[in-house]
Every structure is written in C-alpha cells, then in structure tokens.
Motif scaffolding. Structure first.
Motif, PDB file in Angstrom:
ATOM      1  N   GLY A   4      26.001  64.904  -4.213  1.00 19.01           N
ATOM      2  CA  GLY A   4      26.039  65.990  -3.245  1.00 19.01           C
ATOM      3  C   GLY A   4      27.274  66.853  -3.283  1.00 19.01           C
ATOM      4  N   VAL A   5      28.077  66.725  -4.358  1.00 19.03           N
ATOM      5  CA  VAL A   5      29.283  67.545  -4.514  1.00 19.03           C
ATOM      6  C   VAL A   5      28.921  68.819  -5.287  1.00 19.03           C
ATOM      7  CG1 VAL A   5      31.620  67.637  -5.466  1.00 19.03           C
ATOM      8  CG2 VAL A   5      30.731  65.492  -4.513  1.00 19.03           C
ATOM      9  N   THR A   6      29.411  69.948  -4.834  1.00 15.55           N
ATOM     10  CA  THR A   6      29.253  71.194  -5.585  1.00 15.55           C
ATOM     11  C   THR A   6      30.311  71.220  -6.680  1.00 15.55           C
ATOM     12  OG1 THR A   6      28.441  72.356  -3.633  1.00 15.55           O
ATOM     13  CG2 THR A   6      29.225  73.713  -5.465  1.00 15.55           C
ATOM     14  N   VAL A   7      29.886  71.393  -7.940  1.00 18.61           N
ATOM     15  CA  VAL A   7      30.798  71.278  -9.079  1.00 18.61           C
ATOM     16  C   VAL A   7      30.724  72.536  -9.930  1.00 18.61           C
ATOM     17  CG1 VAL A   7      31.494  69.885 -11.056  1.00 18.61           C
ATOM     18  CG2 VAL A   7      30.389  68.789  -9.097  1.00 18.61           C
ATOM     19  N   ARG A   8      31.882  73.002 -10.361  1.00 14.14           N
ATOM     20  CA  ARG A   8      31.969  74.130 -11.284  1.00 14.14           C
ATOM     21  C   ARG A   8      32.757  73.681 -12.512  1.00 14.14           C
ATOM     22  NH1 ARG A   8      32.790  79.863 -10.991  1.00 14.14           N
ATOM     23  NH2 ARG A   8      32.998  80.579 -13.154  1.00 14.14           N
ATOM     24  N   LEU A   9      32.201  73.895 -13.692  1.00 10.36           N
ATOM     25  CA  LEU A   9      32.939  73.681 -14.922  1.00 10.36           C
ATOM     26  C   LEU A   9      33.616  74.982 -15.329  1.00 10.36           C
ATOM     27  CD1 LEU A   9      30.490  71.609 -17.188  1.00 10.36           C
ATOM     28  CD2 LEU A   9      32.394  70.758 -15.832  1.00 10.36           C
ATOM     29  N   THR A  10      34.866  74.899 -15.787  1.00 10.13           N
ATOM     30  CA  THR A  10      35.535  76.123 -16.242  1.00 10.13           C
ATOM     31  C   THR A  10      34.918  76.637 -17.538  1.00 10.13           C
ATOM     32  OG1 THR A  10      37.220  74.833 -17.410  1.00 10.13           O
ATOM     33  CG2 THR A  10      37.714  75.516 -15.139  1.00 10.13           C
ATOM     34  N   ARG A  11      34.315  75.757 -18.326  1.00 15.70           N
ATOM     35  CA  ARG A  11      33.545  76.171 -19.506  1.00 15.70           C
ATOM     36  C   ARG A  11      32.388  75.200 -19.691  1.00 15.70           C
ATOM     37  NH1 ARG A  11      34.599  73.489 -24.508  1.00 15.70           N
ATOM     38  NH2 ARG A  11      36.262  71.934 -24.362  1.00 15.70           N
ATOM     39  N   LEU A  42      35.543  60.539  -6.087  1.00 17.60           N
ATOM     40  CA  LEU A  42      34.808  60.241  -4.856  1.00 17.60           C
ATOM     41  C   LEU A  42      35.645  59.404  -3.892  1.00 17.60           C
ATOM     42  CD1 LEU A  42      31.275  59.479  -6.367  1.00 17.60           C
ATOM     43  CD2 LEU A  42      31.947  61.511  -5.040  1.00 17.60           C
ATOM     44  N   GLU A  43      36.419  58.455  -4.428  1.00 18.58           N
ATOM     45  CA  GLU A  43      37.289  57.664  -3.551  1.00 18.58           C
ATOM     46  C   GLU A  43      38.326  58.549  -2.882  1.00 18.58           C
ATOM     47  OE1 GLU A  43      38.900  54.493  -5.870  1.00 18.58           O
ATOM     48  OE2 GLU A  43      37.185  53.165  -5.465  1.00 18.58           O
ATOM     49  N   TYR A  44      38.853  59.519  -3.638  1.00 19.60           N
ATOM     50  CA  TYR A  44      39.817  60.447  -3.043  1.00 19.60           C
ATOM     51  C   TYR A  44      39.142  61.303  -1.982  1.00 19.60           C
ATOM     52  CZ  TYR A  44      42.733  64.535  -2.406  1.00 19.60           C
ATOM     53  OH  TYR A  44      43.475  65.547  -1.851  1.00 19.60           O
ATOM     54  N   LEU A  45      37.991  61.862  -2.280  1.00 21.32           N
ATOM     55  CA  LEU A  45      37.304  62.735  -1.320  1.00 21.32           C
ATOM     56  C   LEU A  45      36.924  61.986  -0.054  1.00 21.32           C
ATOM     57  CD1 LEU A  45      34.988  64.811  -3.709  1.00 21.32           C
ATOM     58  CD2 LEU A  45      37.137  65.547  -2.635  1.00 21.32           C
ATOM     59  N   SER A  46      36.576  60.706  -0.189  1.00 21.41           N
ATOM     60  CA  SER A  46      36.208  59.922   0.994  1.00 21.41           C
ATOM     61  C   SER A  46      37.380  59.746   1.926  1.00 21.41           C
ATOM     62  CB  SER A  46      35.667  58.554   0.558  1.00 21.41           C
ATOM     63  OG  SER A  46      36.678  57.755  -0.022  1.00 21.41           O
ATOM     64  N   PRO A  58      30.902  55.407  -4.786  1.00 15.85           N
ATOM     65  CA  PRO A  58      30.849  55.494  -3.320  1.00 15.85           C
ATOM     66  C   PRO A  58      30.074  56.719  -2.859  1.00 15.85           C
ATOM     67  CG  PRO A  58      33.023  56.118  -4.133  1.00 15.85           C
ATOM     68  CD  PRO A  58      32.257  55.607  -5.318  1.00 15.85           C
ATOM     69  N   ASP A  59      29.494  56.609  -1.676  1.00 18.90           N
ATOM     70  CA  ASP A  59      28.794  57.741  -1.065  1.00 18.90           C
ATOM     71  C   ASP A  59      29.757  58.542  -0.202  1.00 18.90           C
ATOM     72  OD1 ASP A  59      26.238  57.109  -2.111  1.00 18.90           O
ATOM     73  OD2 ASP A  59      26.018  55.543  -0.579  1.00 18.90           O
ATOM     74  N   ILE A  60      29.579  59.847  -0.196  1.00 16.00           N
ATOM     75  CA  ILE A  60      30.353  60.729   0.665  1.00 16.00           C
ATOM     76  C   ILE A  60      29.401  61.714   1.342  1.00 16.00           C
ATOM     77  CG2 ILE A  60      32.462  60.562  -0.716  1.00 16.00           C
ATOM     78  CD1 ILE A  60      31.746  63.302  -1.885  1.00 16.00           C
ATOM     79  N   LYS A  61      29.901  62.476   2.280  1.00 18.12           N
ATOM     80  CA  LYS A  61      29.067  63.460   2.967  1.00 18.12           C
ATOM     81  C   LYS A  61      28.617  64.521   1.966  1.00 18.12           C
ATOM     82  CE  LYS A  61      28.906  66.428   7.032  1.00 18.12           C
ATOM     83  NZ  LYS A  61      29.645  66.920   8.227  1.00 18.12           N
ATOM     84  N   ARG A  62      27.325  64.751   1.907  1.00 16.57           N
ATOM     85  CA  ARG A  62      26.765  65.685   0.939  1.00 16.57           C
ATOM     86  C   ARG A  62      27.030  67.134   1.345  1.00 16.57           C
ATOM     87  NH1 ARG A  62      23.382  63.055  -2.576  1.00 16.57           N
ATOM     88  NH2 ARG A  62      22.455  65.035  -3.235  1.00 16.57           N
ATOM     89  N   ASN A  63      27.164  67.971   0.335  1.00 18.34           N
ATOM     90  CA  ASN A  63      27.324  69.427   0.505  1.00 18.34           C
ATOM     91  C   ASN A  63      28.577  69.813   1.296  1.00 18.34           C
ATOM     92  OD1 ASN A  63      24.767  69.809  -0.792  1.00 18.34           O
ATOM     93  ND2 ASN A  63      23.771  69.299   1.158  1.00 18.34           N
ATOM     94  N   LYS A  64      29.584  68.963   1.239  1.00 16.90           N
ATOM     95  CA  LYS A  64      30.827  69.255   1.946  1.00 16.90           C
ATOM     96  C   LYS A  64      31.935  69.687   0.999  1.00 16.90           C
ATOM     97  CE  LYS A  64      34.355  67.236   4.961  1.00 16.90           C
ATOM     98  NZ  LYS A  64      34.787  66.058   5.742  1.00 16.90           N
ATOM     99  N   PHE A  65      31.950  69.135  -0.226  1.00 14.85           N
ATOM    100  CA  PHE A  65      33.094  69.329  -1.119  1.00 14.85           C
ATOM    101  C   PHE A  65      32.747  70.203  -2.321  1.00 14.85           C
ATOM    102  CE2 PHE A  65      33.815  65.213   0.973  1.00 14.85           C
ATOM    103  CZ  PHE A  65      35.052  65.462   1.556  1.00 14.85           C
ATOM    104  N   TYR A  66      33.775  70.905  -2.789  1.00 16.21           N
ATOM    105  CA  TYR A  66      33.661  71.771  -3.977  1.00 16.21           C
ATOM    106  C   TYR A  66      34.738  71.332  -4.961  1.00 16.21           C
ATOM    107  CZ  TYR A  66      33.109  76.065  -6.722  1.00 16.21           C
ATOM    108  OH  TYR A  66      32.872  76.968  -7.723  1.00 16.21           O
ATOM    109  N   VAL A  67      34.316  70.983  -6.176  1.00 18.43           N
ATOM    110  CA  VAL A  67      35.235  70.457  -7.187  1.00 18.43           C
ATOM    111  C   VAL A  67      35.139  71.297  -8.455  1.00 18.43           C
ATOM    112  CG1 VAL A  67      35.730  68.473  -8.678  1.00 18.43           C
ATOM    113  CG2 VAL A  67      35.112  68.102  -6.272  1.00 18.43           C
ATOM    114  N   VAL A  68      36.289  71.601  -9.043  1.00 14.92           N
ATOM    115  CA  VAL A  68      36.332  72.285 -10.337  1.00 14.92           C
ATOM    116  C   VAL A  68      36.770  71.285 -11.398  1.00 14.92           C
ATOM    117  CG1 VAL A  68      37.454  74.069 -11.725  1.00 14.92           C
ATOM    118  CG2 VAL A  68      36.721  74.579  -9.389  1.00 14.92           C
ATOM    119  N   ILE A  69      35.942  71.131 -12.437  1.00 11.10           N
ATOM    120  CA  ILE A  69      36.253  70.269 -13.572  1.00 11.10           C
ATOM    121  C   ILE A  69      36.575  71.166 -14.762  1.00 11.10           C
ATOM    122  CG2 ILE A  69      35.439  68.458 -15.124  1.00 11.10           C
ATOM    123  CD1 ILE A  69      35.747  67.496 -12.272  1.00 11.10           C
ATOM    124  N   ASP A  70      37.713  70.910 -15.385  1.00 11.39           N
ATOM    125  CA  ASP A  70      38.201  71.763 -16.475  1.00 11.39           C
ATOM    126  C   ASP A  70      38.206  70.995 -17.795  1.00 11.39           C
ATOM    127  OD1 ASP A  70      39.574  73.838 -17.907  1.00 11.39           O
ATOM    128  OD2 ASP A  70      41.459  72.752 -17.557  1.00 11.39           O
TER     129      ASP A  70
END
Length: 362
Positions: free
Chosen positions: A224-231, A355-359, A175-187
């Motif tokens: 368009g999601v900003t993502v940070r990996l913990t490693r 993405l479904e959750y963020l939407s 699914p598409d969501i609004k770009r550059n709105k969300f920040y997600v950390v993947i561990d």
C-alpha cells in the motif's frame, strides 16, 4: 560463430558433446554462472570464459522421464531442485562427482523431443545457446537463475525450490503499515551510458540495482505504499533530477540503491554498508535497512551505517539513505548478486527495513 553437434550415441540412448579444451582445477568454483530456459524452448548459458562442457541426453524409463544435462568444470556449492512447468518436469543442479557441476532438465511424457537435431552454439567466449523445443513464444513459463544475456533483462528464478529452505527468500515476514499513507522514492543508481561498477564476469552495477529497485517497488506497492522510481530502464539520468523527483513530490523517504567495487578489483573485499547524510531519522532508516540486508547475506562483512556526503542524500529534504548491497568485484558478493534469488532476498530485506522505519512514523 562455431556450432557443435551431437555426434555420438551411447548405451541407454545417451548423447555426448565435448566443447572446447580449457580445464579448471578440481577445487575451482563452478564454471556455470547463470542459465535461463526461455518460454520458446531456447536454453541460454553463461559460463567462465573458454570452459569445457559435456552435454548428454538420455531416454526415459519407468522411473524417470527423458533427461538432458550438461556437466561443467568446477564444483557447485548449493545443490538444488527447481519445479518445472509445461514440458519441463523439474530442473536439478548438483555435483555428480567432486569438482563438477551438473545442470539437469527432466521432461514430462509425450514431449516429442528431437535431440539428434540439437545444436549447442557458442555465442562468444562465455555464452552458449541450444534450442530444445520448437514452440511458439510463451508456451511455458520462463525459468532461470542469474544474468545471462548482455542486456541483463533476465527474470527472477521464479520457481519455488523443492525441499530447499535456503532458496526460499519469503521467510522474511514483511510488516503491515497503513495503506495509501506513505510516498517513497527509490533511486536505482547510474543508468544508460553510466554503467557504474563493473564486476566479476562483466556484472554491471546499473543492471543489478535496477533489478533490485524494481523488486522493492513491487513489494512496497503490495503493502500500500506509493512508490516512484527515478528511472525505470537504462536511461542516462544526472544526479540533480533524481533529487528533484523526491523534493517536488514531497516524498516521505528517499532510498538510493548501489553496488560497490574495490580499487584494483580485489576479490577478497566484500561487504555491505548504508549511508545517511545527517539527522536521527536518516540514521534510523539506514540502521533498519542495514540490519536486514546483513541477515540475507551471511558471511559478507558488515561495513556499518555511516555518514556520507553523496549528492543524492545531501540535497534531499526528507530522510534519505544510500545502500551499497555488496561488492561486484568481491568473490563472495558478486557470486550472490549475479543470482536472481539473492537479488530477490536483498529486495525483501530493503523493503522490510523501509517498512519498519515507516511503521515508527505512523
């Protein structure tokens, strides 16, 4: 390090090679666990320990090109054809007869092959190597399936299967969501000296979940999601820093990716589950992800969405989940998780759940 040479010439210029002496029963699963043809022309294989292999070369004719193939004991469950590139026309995995697996490389014309100089080298009890070409590195695109080397840094099986809907993970529409709105950390769980669970064939949790996490990051970033990996690599990272990364950046969600192991390494135990600590948002995120990973893992039991008190989801200030993508000790799950194509499917599924959750929160 033993070396085996092609030493018999048959009709149609077929070349035959017999390796080792252990025999698997006819109904056993394929002894071929993973393979990769590197961009410098070196083919590497991982098999069941002490397998017996037979390798052949056949000169091309009017209908087909030069072919090299290896037969393995045990039966392949999913025959498939993979598109090649460069000197490789295509790669086929099939069942030449009951209880066997065949890996075939068909070459393009004007390839200047020298099969009489080929040597299949046993690196250890379950890994093999043969140099098919003398080419500079990156002369063509690497092709492979599964985890071959001890470093487990193999690429995805990046060639689209021909006439094989089962191999096309892109059936999952993101699914598409609004770009550059969300920040997600993947561990990616574990790392460095902490290998996590060790599964069938030496499959390591730290490697598998890092690979899946990197794929999730790319897919989310493309949306368009900003993502940070913990490693980003094999480093030793304690639990508090993982939580700190999420809390200090005020992430919207935190997703920790793991793989399971059963006590006693029982091969009959498989399944997927997703944990949250508390709150309806965490539970919703867990339900979205669990629903999607089950879709790409048919036959693997649904162990459900459950509350858990894991440090990384208990101490984060945002909705957080811990996803167990299968049992590395389970016969069904391990066979899937060692394959690059399945890890890509899992990454797509996790991404779609996120993405479904963020939407829902836009």
């Amino acid at each position: 390090m033993p070396k085996f040479f092609f030493n018999k010439l048959f009709s149609c210029l077929s070349l035959f090679l017999l390796l080792n002496s252990s025999i698997f029963p006819t109904k056993a699963s394929s002894a071929l666990a993973a393979w990769i043809l590197n961009s410098n022309g070196v083919l590497e294989l991982r098999t069941k320990s002490n397998s017996k292999l037979k390798a052949y070369f056949q000169k091309g004719g009017s209908v087909f090109g030069d072919r090299f193939w290896i037969d393995f004991p045990g039966e392949l469950k999913t025959p498939r054809t993979i598109e090649g590139n460069g000197l490789i026309k295509e790669i086929r995995l099939g069942k030449p007869n009951k209880g066997k697996t065949r890996l075939v490389f068909e070459f393009t014309e004007n390839n200047n092959l020298k099969p009489l100089n080929w040597r299949l080298v046993a690196i250890d009890k379950n890994r093999w190597k043969i140099k098919l070409f003398s080419l500079p590195k990156n002369s063509f695109q690497t092709i492979g399936e599964g985890l071959v080397s001890k470093s487990y840094n193999n690429p995805k099986a990046n060639q689209k299967p021909i006439n094989s809907r089962r191999g096309n993970y892109k059936f999952i529409q993101l699914p598409d969501i609004k770009r550059n709105k969300f920040y997600v950390v993947i561990d990616p769980g574990h790392g460095g000296p902490d290998l996590g669970a060790i599964g069938i064939g030496g499959l390591r949790e730290a490697d598998v979940v890092l690979d899946v996490s990197k794929r999730v990051k790319k897919l989310l970033s493309d949306k368009g999601v900003t993502v940070r990996l913990t490693r980003n690599n094999e480093i030793d990272l304690d639990l508090p820093p993982r939580v700190s990364i999420a809390n200090r950046t005020d992430a919207d969600i935190f997703v920790s990716i793991h793989a399971n192991a059963s006590r006693g390494k029982r091969r009959d135990i498989n399944g997927l589950e997703t944990f949250y600590y508390t709150g309806w948002r965490g539970r919703l995120l867990a339900k979205k992800i669990q629903k999607q990973i089950l879709k790409v893992s048919p036959g693997s039991p649904d162990r459900g969405v459950r509350q858990g008190r894991y440090f990384v989801i208990k101490n984060t200030r945002m909705p957080a989940v811990l996803v167990e993508i299968g049992f590395l000790t389970g016969r069904l799950d391990a066979r899937r998780l060692e394959k690059s194509i399945h890890r890509e499917r899992i990454a797509y599924a996790i991404t779609k759940g996120i993405l479904e959750y963020l939407s829902r929160t836009e």
